[in-house]
Design a protein around this motif. Sequence first.
Motif: not given
Length: 706
Positions: A238-250, A550-556, A520-524
């Motif tokens: 049914r589509g499975g899940a996608l995990f989205v991270g901020p950058h490749q080292p992560y 996420g953390d709003r205090a870490q939004a650049r 379902h999508i997970v976004v870090d």
Amino acid sequence: MTAPFDLPDRLSAKNDPALIARDVAFFATLASSLDRSITELEARLDATRLQPGGSGQETLERDLEIHRLTARLRTLRRFGLDLCLGCVVSSTGEAVYIGRLGMRDPDGNQLLVDWRSPAAEPFFGATHANPMSLTSRRRFRWMRGRITDYWDEVFEGTLQNRAALDDQSAFIASLGSDRSERMRDVLGTIQADQDAIIRAGSRGALVVDGGPGTGKTVVALHRAAYLLYSDPRLGRSRGGALFVGPHQPYLNYVADVLPGLGEEGVETCTLRDLLPEGASAIEERDARVAGLKASSRLIEAIEPAVALYEEPPTVGMSIETPWGDVWLSAAEWAEAFDAREEGTPHNEAREQVLEELVTILSDNFDEPPAQLRRYLLAQEELIGALNKAWPLIEAPYVLGTLWSVPAYLRRCAPWLDEDDVAALQRPEGSPWTVADMPLLDAARQRIGDSHSSARRLRQERARVAERSRRAAVIDDLIAADDGDLKLMSMLRGEDAQNSLDDASVVSSPPPDALAGPFAHIVVDEAQELTDAEWQMLLSRCPSRSFTIVGDRAQARHGFTSTWEAGLALVGFDAISVKSLTINYRTPSEIMDAAAPVIRAAIPDANVPTSIRSSGIPVSHFPLSARDDVLAAWLSAHAEGSAVVIGDPAFTATSRVRSLSPTLAKGLEFDLVVLVSPSRWGGGIEGAVDRYVAMTRATQRLVVLEG
């Protein structure tokens, strides 16, 4: 079987048979069952691979079964006895062992309960305030397949032998251990507040809000594995899940976590990975332009920009055929253009328009010749006119034209003022920027793949040519057939024609694994996404089932609204927020220094409370001390990892990374060395960079200035 317990001498009291006899007997049974299970799985996998493909559905089911068996076999081989996380004892005296996956013995008795099942929930969720019918809980610490320590927590009554009790939980005791290039396995030490979020339902958008070190990433990864196990609506079919991270080292850092949880089917990526242009995209240097492209409003310009390539001819034309000339009027052109099915990408819709044109032209004959459709599909005059009125186009071309032709942009985005239009212009051939990615993505989804459309047209023409050649051969065969049954005449039947078609003529490349739709999508690190970037993800998940971390205090670039308000603006309608407030990673000495840094720029920042102290104060040295600091630490620590943040000139080594504040986000290190953080800039962006960099440390923080 090798003895499962390998406790150091200082923990000799825990080797008391009265404490571990039940576990020793259990692991003997588990070892035997593991060997048997691996043998059986290998046999089933071999047999499944030898099964014939059969129909398309049968082939799919066989391939899915091969994937399932392979994944389970890989997990069993990878972990062995350390599949077991620990044990809980209920108020009835029953002992239940919790595992990375479920397992039964040859008689069908449950040996391990899958950590994601409801029966395993007390292992993670029980507290002294809510023991969940447990009397005790035991957690194992594994190293190289042996138990090197274990802890007991008592919820009801007392233990006769208190050697296994500890004034710290297994989780707290492990926080100060050395880090490596990969995230540590922490499944056995998930805390109750984290587990409650992991097991929350999948409907709508669940926001996991928390400061540094609260375990947001741990929750995100384990939640993905839990939902795929527990919610049938999110299965691979049914589509499975996608995990989205901020950058490749992560992504490299967390690469082992999901396979270790028994889930190998989750797609992982960064936003850049969603488009081929993302790999070479540069940062947008003009703040005004970045702001314009960050808004989802500019995406609205894509529709009229593409619609300009879908305008039917205003004059009719005559089409010559071997059976007579046919007139195609302007009204019939318009009728064919209106035949496009709603939501079909531009390049695919072109095929629908062509089919409608063929139908309209065929209606001019009382009995259309069988070859008419094939002739029209290859008719150069008709195809040429269609190419001009509805050409195959590509997303980079359309967006590039918007950025290089002011009149085109003004027509497609009339709300922009002249200064905005001028700011968005760029020389033709300029590199794409990260801010362009959402617009390119929207254009690609609206337009589709020109190569696949052209390929299908070539395939159709090749099929037509193949059938024409075949028809001539069949005519010769029928003419030479002197049998009474005239069997050769059957070759003219449509079923026979279809069976004779060359499958290679209609072959197509594999689909884009990141195109979706996903269940379902997970976004870090979600606080960094712009409104336009959210549209990239929403278009890939029609159900709006998201885990947003996420953390709003870490939004650049600042995050002044609430999560609910910000997400509602980009298209979410069912939003719930769960907060994590305990910092498990960062020692209080470092957190006490970091908190004023962020609160100076964001007074209401959600700064978490550290629960441990390292006893090591933050150190300050001149810039010249960098190499001495690193050398001293490496000499004193045979294991562990360090990072230098803010010094591009530093060359990384096997155990010391060199990163910018942005690329350090989401990672953790034993030693963090900051180079000239006072020069990283002012305002919210500079404060966030310093706060993020400081809170990467799990043991020691060194600040170099001068």
